[in-house]
Design a protein around this motif. Structure first.
Motif, PDB file in Angstrom:
ATOM      1  N   ASP A  36       0.954  -1.319  -0.143  1.00  0.00           N
ATOM      2  CA  ASP A  36      -0.010   0.151   0.232  1.00  0.00           C
ATOM      3  C   ASP A  36       0.932   1.290   0.067  1.00  0.00           C
ATOM      4  N   MET A  37       2.327   1.137   0.418  1.00  0.00           N
ATOM      5  CA  MET A  37       2.956   2.454   0.556  1.00  0.00           C
ATOM      6  C   MET A  37       3.507   2.619  -1.006  1.00  0.00           C
ATOM      7  N   GLY A  38       3.828   1.839  -1.878  1.00  0.00           N
ATOM      8  CA  GLY A  38       4.347   1.946  -2.851  1.00  0.00           C
ATOM      9  C   GLY A  38       3.669   2.325  -4.157  1.00  0.00           C
ATOM     10  N   ASP A  39       3.191   3.888  -4.205  1.00  0.00           N
ATOM     11  CA  ASP A  39       2.417   4.424  -5.150  1.00  0.00           C
ATOM     12  C   ASP A  39       3.194   4.656  -6.513  1.00  0.00           C
ATOM     13  N   THR A  40       4.509   5.196  -6.294  1.00  0.00           N
ATOM     14  CA  THR A  40       5.302   5.639  -7.366  1.00  0.00           C
ATOM     15  C   THR A  40       6.462   4.707  -7.310  1.00  0.00           C
ATOM     16  N   ALA A  41       7.113   4.988  -8.597  1.00  0.00           N
ATOM     17  CA  ALA A  41       8.351   4.206  -8.930  1.00  0.00           C
ATOM     18  C   ALA A  41       9.559   4.427  -7.959  1.00  0.00           C
ATOM     19  N   ALA A  42       9.678   5.759  -7.683  1.00  0.00           N
ATOM     20  CA  ALA A  42      10.599   6.472  -6.749  1.00  0.00           C
ATOM     21  C   ALA A  42      10.192   5.740  -5.400  1.00  0.00           C
ATOM     22  N   GLN A  43       9.094   5.684  -4.760  1.00  0.00           N
ATOM     23  CA  GLN A  43       8.723   5.189  -3.633  1.00  0.00           C
ATOM     24  C   GLN A  43       8.882   3.582  -3.530  1.00  0.00           C
ATOM     25  N   ARG A  44       8.624   2.834  -4.593  1.00  0.00           N
ATOM     26  CA  ARG A  44       8.881   1.476  -4.740  1.00  0.00           C
ATOM     27  C   ARG A  44      10.280   1.060  -4.698  1.00  0.00           C
ATOM     28  N   GLY A  45      11.325   1.904  -5.292  1.00  0.00           N
ATOM     29  CA  GLY A  45      12.574   1.801  -5.399  1.00  0.00           C
ATOM     30  C   GLY A  45      13.169   2.203  -3.927  1.00  0.00           C
ATOM     31  N   ALA A  46      12.738   3.148  -3.202  1.00  0.00           N
ATOM     32  CA  ALA A  46      13.191   3.379  -2.007  1.00  0.00           C
ATOM     33  C   ALA A  46      12.599   2.301  -0.883  1.00  0.00           C
ATOM     34  N   LEU A  47      11.601   1.893  -0.904  1.00  0.00           N
ATOM     35  CA  LEU A  47      11.226   0.707  -0.302  1.00  0.00           C
ATOM     36  C   LEU A  47      11.701  -0.405  -0.246  1.00  0.00           C
ATOM     37  N   CYS A  48      12.050  -0.803  -1.792  1.00  0.00           N
ATOM     38  CA  CYS A  48      12.838  -1.920  -1.978  1.00  0.00           C
ATOM     39  C   CYS A  48      14.156  -1.883  -1.285  1.00  0.00           C
ATOM     40  N   ALA A  49      14.687  -0.817  -1.167  1.00  0.00           N
ATOM     41  CA  ALA A  49      16.094  -0.723  -0.663  1.00  0.00           C
ATOM     42  C   ALA A  49      16.160  -0.755   0.717  1.00  0.00           C
ATOM     43  N   CYS A  50      15.093  -0.378   1.483  1.00  0.00           N
ATOM     44  CA  CYS A  50      14.687  -0.419   2.984  1.00  0.00           C
ATOM     45  C   CYS A  50      14.603  -1.697   3.327  1.00  0.00           C
ATOM     46  N   ILE A  51      13.848  -2.591   2.516  1.00  0.00           N
ATOM     47  CA  ILE A  51      13.762  -3.986   2.854  1.00  0.00           C
ATOM     48  C   ILE A  51      14.838  -4.838   2.568  1.00  0.00           C
ATOM     49  N   LEU A  52      15.492  -4.352   1.549  1.00  0.00           N
ATOM     50  CA  LEU A  52      16.983  -5.290   1.202  1.00  0.00           C
ATOM     51  C   LEU A  52      17.817  -4.792   2.613  1.00  0.00           C
ATOM     52  N   SER A  53      18.063  -3.802   2.999  1.00  0.00           N
ATOM     53  CA  SER A  53      18.810  -3.387   3.976  1.00  0.00           C
ATOM     54  C   SER A  53      18.316  -4.330   5.300  1.00  0.00           C
ATOM     55  N   GLU A  54      17.108  -4.119   5.611  1.00  0.00           N
ATOM     56  CA  GLU A  54      16.443  -5.092   6.597  1.00  0.00           C
ATOM     57  C   GLU A  54      16.963  -6.583   6.716  1.00  0.00           C
ATOM     58  N   VAL A  55      16.819  -7.186   5.405  1.00  0.00           N
ATOM     59  CA  VAL A  55      17.108  -8.374   5.206  1.00  0.00           C
ATOM     60  C   VAL A  55      18.739  -8.627   5.572  1.00  0.00           C
ATOM     61  N   LYS A  56      19.546  -7.791   5.083  1.00  0.00           N
ATOM     62  CA  LYS A  56      20.940  -7.873   5.205  1.00  0.00           C
ATOM     63  C   LYS A  56      21.167  -7.765   6.695  1.00  0.00           C
ATOM     64  N   ALA A  57      20.684  -6.978   7.565  1.00  0.00           N
ATOM     65  CA  ALA A  57      20.894  -6.622   8.777  1.00  0.00           C
ATOM     66  C   ALA A  57      20.409  -7.969   9.662  1.00  0.00           C
ATOM     67  N   ALA A  58      19.089  -8.288   9.291  1.00  0.00           N
ATOM     68  CA  ALA A  58      18.317  -9.285  10.261  1.00  0.00           C
ATOM     69  C   ALA A  58      18.959 -10.556  10.042  1.00  0.00           C
ATOM     70  N   GLY A  59      19.111 -10.730   8.544  1.00  0.00           N
ATOM     71  CA  GLY A  59      19.182 -12.103   8.032  1.00  0.00           C
ATOM     72  C   GLY A  59      20.471 -12.601   7.710  1.00  0.00           C
ATOM     73  N   GLY A  60      21.439 -11.724   8.135  1.00  0.00           N
ATOM     74  CA  GLY A  60      22.716 -11.737   7.715  1.00  0.00           C
ATOM     75  C   GLY A  60      23.182 -11.752   6.281  1.00  0.00           C
ATOM     76  N   GLY A  61      22.110 -10.973   5.460  1.00  0.00           N
ATOM     77  CA  GLY A  61      22.540 -11.287   3.824  1.00  0.00           C
ATOM     78  C   GLY A  61      22.047 -12.455   3.202  1.00  0.00           C
ATOM     79  N   ARG A  62      21.599 -13.471   4.005  1.00  0.00           N
ATOM     80  CA  ARG A  62      21.081 -14.523   3.407  1.00  0.00           C
ATOM     81  C   ARG A  62      19.768 -14.358   3.055  1.00  0.00           C
ATOM     82  N   MET A  63      19.229 -14.923   1.730  1.00  0.00           N
ATOM     83  CA  MET A  63      18.215 -15.103   1.226  1.00  0.00           C
ATOM     84  C   MET A  63      17.772 -16.199   0.279  1.00  0.00           C
ATOM     85  N   ALA A  64      16.672 -16.977   0.720  1.00  0.00           N
ATOM     86  CA  ALA A  64      16.461 -17.987  -0.214  1.00  0.00           C
ATOM     87  C   ALA A  64      15.397 -17.338  -1.215  1.00  0.00           C
ATOM     88  N   PRO A  65      16.052 -17.317  -2.599  1.00  0.00           N
ATOM     89  CA  PRO A  65      15.290 -16.699  -3.725  1.00  0.00           C
ATOM     90  C   PRO A  65      14.044 -17.186  -4.207  1.00  0.00           C
TER      91      PRO A  65
END
Length: 110
Positions: A54-83
């Motif tokens: 619901d927060m990603g209305d524009t391409a810029a918002q979606r890109g910023a949210l994506c980067a924030c989520i990626l940062s969260e995964v790297k911090a909390a998950g040690g950079g591990r992701m099961a694609p």
């Protein structure tokens, strides 16, 4: 006039920061599943994913949210992701969202 422009820029930055924190908090419910520590997606993860969608209305918002989520995964998950797990989140939760990073080197600007 310059003071108004500066105030607008400061407010926009503050709102972006708040949105980033909100997205990270919401996605934190999905991190255990995404990194392979949980066997299935939880209802809290799906609620969080819906909130982020619901927060990603524009391409810029979606890109910023994506980067924030990626940062969260790297911090909390040690950079591990099961694609495969990340790629399946939207379908598992029945949430139409296309800007969730699916790998540690995901390019959020595309």
């Amino acid at each position: 006039m310059a003071a108004a422009a500066l105030l607008a820029a400061v407010l926009a930055t503050a709102l972006q920061h708040d949105a980033c924190e909100t997205a990270q908090q919401a996605f934190s419910e999905c991190v255990p599943y995404v990194v392979g520590e949980e066997p299935s997606v939880t209802p809290n993860c799906c609620r969080g994913l819906g909130d982020i969608s619901d927060m990603g209305d524009t391409a810029a918002q979606r890109g910023a949210l994506c980067a924030c989520i990626l940062s969260e995964v790297k911090a909390a998950g040690g950079g591990r992701m099961a694609p495969g797990r990340v790629a399946g989140l939207a379908a598992s939760c029945k949430v139409p969202i296309g800007f969730i990073p699916t790998k540690p080197d995901f390019n959020c600007s595309t």
